[in-house]
Design a protein around this motif. Structure first.
Motif, PDB file in Angstrom:
ATOM      1  N   MET A 153       0.837  -1.213   0.000  1.00  0.00           N
ATOM      2  CA  MET A 153       0.000   0.000   0.000  1.00  0.00           C
ATOM      3  C   MET A 153       0.865   1.253   0.000  1.00  0.00           C
ATOM      4  SD  MET A 153      -3.090  -0.777  -0.491  1.00  0.00           S
ATOM      5  CE  MET A 153      -3.685   0.922  -0.439  1.00  0.00           C
ATOM      6  N   ASP A 154       2.077   1.145   0.544  1.00  0.00           N
ATOM      7  CA  ASP A 154       3.016   2.280   0.454  1.00  0.00           C
ATOM      8  C   ASP A 154       3.338   2.555  -1.024  1.00  0.00           C
ATOM      9  OD1 ASP A 154       4.672   4.271   1.500  1.00  0.00           O
ATOM     10  OD2 ASP A 154       6.354   2.908   1.889  1.00  0.00           O
ATOM     11  N   ILE A 155       3.551   1.484  -1.795  1.00  0.00           N
ATOM     12  CA  ILE A 155       3.817   1.660  -3.244  1.00  0.00           C
ATOM     13  C   ILE A 155       2.627   2.350  -3.906  1.00  0.00           C
ATOM     14  CG2 ILE A 155       4.449   0.556  -5.418  1.00  0.00           C
ATOM     15  CD1 ILE A 155       5.219  -1.964  -3.911  1.00  0.00           C
ATOM     16  N   CYS A 199       0.342   4.248  -2.669  1.00  0.00           N
ATOM     17  CA  CYS A 199       0.222   5.672  -2.307  1.00  0.00           C
ATOM     18  C   CYS A 199       1.336   6.495  -2.930  1.00  0.00           C
ATOM     19  CB  CYS A 199       0.158   5.834  -0.794  1.00  0.00           C
ATOM     20  SG  CYS A 199      -1.415   5.216  -0.128  1.00  0.00           S
ATOM     21  N   HIS A 200       2.558   5.963  -2.983  1.00  0.00           N
ATOM     22  CA  HIS A 200       3.642   6.705  -3.648  1.00  0.00           C
ATOM     23  C   HIS A 200       3.241   7.020  -5.092  1.00  0.00           C
ATOM     24  CE1 HIS A 200       6.879   4.906  -0.757  1.00  0.00           C
ATOM     25  NE2 HIS A 200       6.253   5.928  -0.236  1.00  0.00           N
ATOM     26  N   ALA A 201       2.764   5.980  -5.792  1.00  0.00           N
ATOM     27  CA  ALA A 201       2.436   6.173  -7.215  1.00  0.00           C
ATOM     28  C   ALA A 201       1.272   7.163  -7.366  1.00  0.00           C
ATOM     29  CB  ALA A 201       2.088   4.827  -7.854  1.00  0.00           C
ATOM     30  N   PRO A 260       2.461   0.442  11.164  1.00  0.00           N
ATOM     31  CA  PRO A 260       3.449   0.356  10.079  1.00  0.00           C
ATOM     32  C   PRO A 260       3.202   1.441   9.034  1.00  0.00           C
ATOM     33  CG  PRO A 260       2.439  -1.789  10.486  1.00  0.00           C
ATOM     34  CD  PRO A 260       1.657  -0.789  11.283  1.00  0.00           C
ATOM     35  N   HIS A 261       4.301   1.904   8.434  1.00  0.00           N
ATOM     36  CA  HIS A 261       4.224   3.036   7.501  1.00  0.00           C
ATOM     37  C   HIS A 261       3.154   2.827   6.417  1.00  0.00           C
ATOM     38  CE1 HIS A 261       5.556   6.371   5.058  1.00  0.00           C
ATOM     39  NE2 HIS A 261       5.664   5.542   4.027  1.00  0.00           N
ATOM     40  N   GLY A 262       3.147   1.649   5.800  1.00  0.00           N
ATOM     41  CA  GLY A 262       2.213   1.424   4.687  1.00  0.00           C
ATOM     42  C   GLY A 262       0.757   1.490   5.140  1.00  0.00           C
ATOM     43  N   PRO A 316      -2.055  11.853   1.974  1.00  0.00           N
ATOM     44  CA  PRO A 316      -1.999  10.584   2.726  1.00  0.00           C
ATOM     45  C   PRO A 316      -0.687  10.432   3.505  1.00  0.00           C
ATOM     46  CG  PRO A 316      -2.957  10.219   0.565  1.00  0.00           C
ATOM     47  CD  PRO A 316      -2.445  11.629   0.560  1.00  0.00           C
ATOM     48  N   HIS A 317       0.442  10.826   2.896  1.00  0.00           N
ATOM     49  CA  HIS A 317       1.712  10.722   3.628  1.00  0.00           C
ATOM     50  C   HIS A 317       1.802  11.756   4.746  1.00  0.00           C
ATOM     51  CE1 HIS A 317       3.311   7.617   1.015  1.00  0.00           C
ATOM     52  NE2 HIS A 317       4.396   7.562   1.780  1.00  0.00           N
ATOM     53  N   ALA A 318       1.254  12.942   4.539  1.00  0.00           N
ATOM     54  CA  ALA A 318       1.283  13.950   5.620  1.00  0.00           C
ATOM     55  C   ALA A 318       0.463  13.440   6.811  1.00  0.00           C
ATOM     56  CB  ALA A 318       0.737  15.278   5.111  1.00  0.00           C
ATOM     57  N   SER A 327      -0.286   3.274   7.759  1.00  0.00           N
ATOM     58  CA  SER A 327      -0.592   4.654   8.151  1.00  0.00           C
ATOM     59  C   SER A 327      -0.813   5.554   6.931  1.00  0.00           C
ATOM     60  CB  SER A 327       0.505   5.222   9.059  1.00  0.00           C
ATOM     61  OG  SER A 327       1.730   5.303   8.367  1.00  0.00           O
ATOM     62  N   VAL A 328      -0.149   5.277   5.817  1.00  0.00           N
ATOM     63  CA  VAL A 328      -0.376   6.127   4.639  1.00  0.00           C
ATOM     64  C   VAL A 328      -1.686   5.782   3.933  1.00  0.00           C
ATOM     65  CG1 VAL A 328       2.044   6.679   4.158  1.00  0.00           C
ATOM     66  CG2 VAL A 328       1.024   4.726   3.039  1.00  0.00           C
ATOM     67  N   SER A 329      -2.090   4.514   4.002  1.00  0.00           N
ATOM     68  CA  SER A 329      -3.255   4.130   3.194  1.00  0.00           C
ATOM     69  C   SER A 329      -4.591   4.425   3.880  1.00  0.00           C
ATOM     70  CB  SER A 329      -3.179   2.646   2.836  1.00  0.00           C
ATOM     71  OG  SER A 329      -3.148   1.846   3.992  1.00  0.00           O
TER      72      SER A 329
END
Ligand SMILES: NC(=O)c1ccc[n+]([C@@H]2O[C@H](COP(=O)([O-])OP(=O)(O)OC[C@H]3O[C@@H](n4cnc5c(N)ncnc54)[C@H](O)[C@@H]3O)[C@@H](O)[C@H]2O)c1
Ligand SMILES: [Fe+2]
Length: 445
Positions: A222-224, A226-228, A336-338, A309-311, A340-342
């Motif tokens: 999910m981190d990927i 959100c990055h994309a 976990p980071h992924g 989402p990352h903020a 928390s961003v999603s």
């Protein structure tokens, strides 16, 4: 927002002059380290490191990855090329100022080292970046941490060669120019970002990811995503004011080169994410696609940037109460980071839709080519995201990781502090917007 899909510039655009008289940016920058990708690539590290003329190399990893034997194999390979190598396995999963400092102390006491290899997920790669910075340039951690938490000092000279070997498919940290840490005393997550932090080489070997538990595969994946998505929908570089060369920022907004990498990352996610979560132990093709997607998205967002989402992820992870996710170390609470961003992504993209509808719709169709077309187009991307998150077992909103509506006023300031990220958002975002996004993300389905 003007976009890269527009036909040729008007005469005022060509001169960079807007109607209001401010001069628009006409330049974007793009960078990434050299890449070695493929099954078995990590067995060539001794050769790769020997090309930098180094004699003593420290391999950094976390205890979970050390237990798999991968860092020891890398150290043996270095020794075969005449390089003295030692393993430091004290990296903390989701690192902090304290864990960065412990790793730096270890490297300073056992050094000097003239090169580093990071073996692990974002936690190990980010720790190695900080160790490299502080042992190459001197000073203290807080000198370099982004303002206002730290002093934001620019690294004064080159770093030693760092080879980054990811064992998760997620962060893209092997190609980015930043590292993230939790500043424990302030309960805030922040980072260090400067182009000198980019690893000298990324060695990306899908076979190292076969052992990832489904929960880590899902969260990092999910981190990927959100990055994309955040990179693809970030404000267009040409819409910002013109920078002088010395002011040029690492993250310049969406641009034609980052867009290409993000589109390809989304294609690969559509093909292989669910398979990697549910059949990851035996599906080499799905693991390869996911690691390629992580690398590609890193080459995108590592230049364009990420936004809401990352903020939001910074306070969601930084203010954790007692959530202990399956698949991760259980010794302390963490989001976990992924994850928390999603958790706020569906609502964040509902909010940003009007700024670039065509980009949100294109992203939705790349991620889910066969999805039914909804009558309300602003719902298309949130619907695709929720469908994916349900299928791979992501928690149902910030409520499922311990936050209720009454916590939202405490979370908002943590997001608003991430102005570096929020300015990448394609439309202005204020406190009320963030409060509404968090409230509507307590439950996502
Ligand atoms: N520098 C950047 O550009 C960047 C970008 C995004 C996130 N991050 C940071 O990266 C960190 C998260 O990194 P991550 O998601 O890659 O996970 P991670 O490094 O925190 O590792 C997660 C867990 O997976 C285990 N693990 C790793 N590889 C494994 C394997 N092959 N098999 C079995 N278990 C394995 C680890 O031992 C750990 O318990 C966060 O601190 C985040 O803030 C950095
Ligand atoms: Fe991320």
């Amino acid at each position: 927002m003007s976009s890269g899909d527009d036909s040729g510039p008007t005469s005022s655009e060509a001169s960079g002059e807007t109607a209001a008289g401010t001069v628009e940016e006409t330049v974007f920058t793009w960078g990434a380290p050299p890449l070695k990708f493929g099954a078995g690539a990590s067995d060539e590290i001794g050769f790769d490191m020997s090309q930098y003329g180094v004699e003593r190399v420290l391999v950094l990893t976390d205890p979970g990855v050390a237990a798999l034997g991968i860092p020891q194999r890398v150290a043996e390979n270095l020794k075969r090329y005449g390089i003295e190598a030692a393993v430091f396995d004290g990296v903390h999963v989701e690192p902090s100022d304290a864990s960065f400092a412990a790793a730096v102390d270890h490297a300073r006491e056992s050094g000097p080292w003239d090169g580093f290899v990071a073996v692990g997920g974002g936690s190990a790669i980010d720790t190695a970046k900080a160790v490299d910075l502080l042992t190459s340039c001197g000073g203290e951690l807080m000198d370099y941490v982004n303002k206002p938490v730290g002093r934001g000092v620019v690294p004064p000279g080159p770093l030693k060669p760092l080879v980054a070997v990811p064992t998760t498919a997620g962060t893209g940290a092997e190609s980015t120019a930043m590292c993230v840490l939790d500043v424990l005393s302030m309960k805030v997550k922040t980072g260090i970002s400067h182009w000198r932090l980019r690893p000298a080489l990324a060695v990306v070997d899908p076979l190292l990811t076969m052992s990832l538990p489904p929960e880590v595969t899902a969260s990092a994946g999910m981190d990927i995503v959100c990055h994309a998505l955040e990179s693809y929908t970030a404000g267009w570089y040409g819409d910002s004011a013109r920078h002088r060369p010395e002011e040029r920022v690492t993250y310049c907004g969406s641009n034609p080169v980052s867009d290409l990498w993000c589109e390809k990352a989304m294609d690969l996610i559509a093909k292989s994410f669910r398979r990697a979560v549910h059949h990851g132990a035996e599906d080499v093709e799905a693991r390869t696609d996911m690691l390629m997607a992580a690398t590609f998205a890193g080459m995108g967002f590592g230049n364009s940037g990420v936004h809401i989402p990352h903020a939001n992820a910074y306070p969601i992870a930084g203010m954790v109460k007692d959530y202990r996710p399956a698949g991760y170390p259980q010794d302390e609470p963490m989001v976990p980071h992924g994850q928390s961003v999603s958790l706020t992504a569906p609502e964040a993209f509902r909010f940003s839709f009007s700024s670039a509808p065509e980009r949100h719709l294109r992203a939705a169709s790349l991620l889910a080519p066969d999805a039914e077309r909804l009558s309300d187009p602003s719902e298309q991307l949130p619907r695709v995201l929720v469908g994916l998150m349900r299928d791979i077992g992501i928690p149902n909103g910030i409520g499922a990781v311990g936050y209720g509506e009454s916590d939202v006023p405490d979370l908002v300031p943590g997001t608003m502090k991430q102005q570096r990220l929020l300015t990448t958002c394609p439309k202005p975002v204020n406190e009320e917007d963030i409060e509404r996004i968090l409230l509507n993300s307590v439950q996502n389905w």
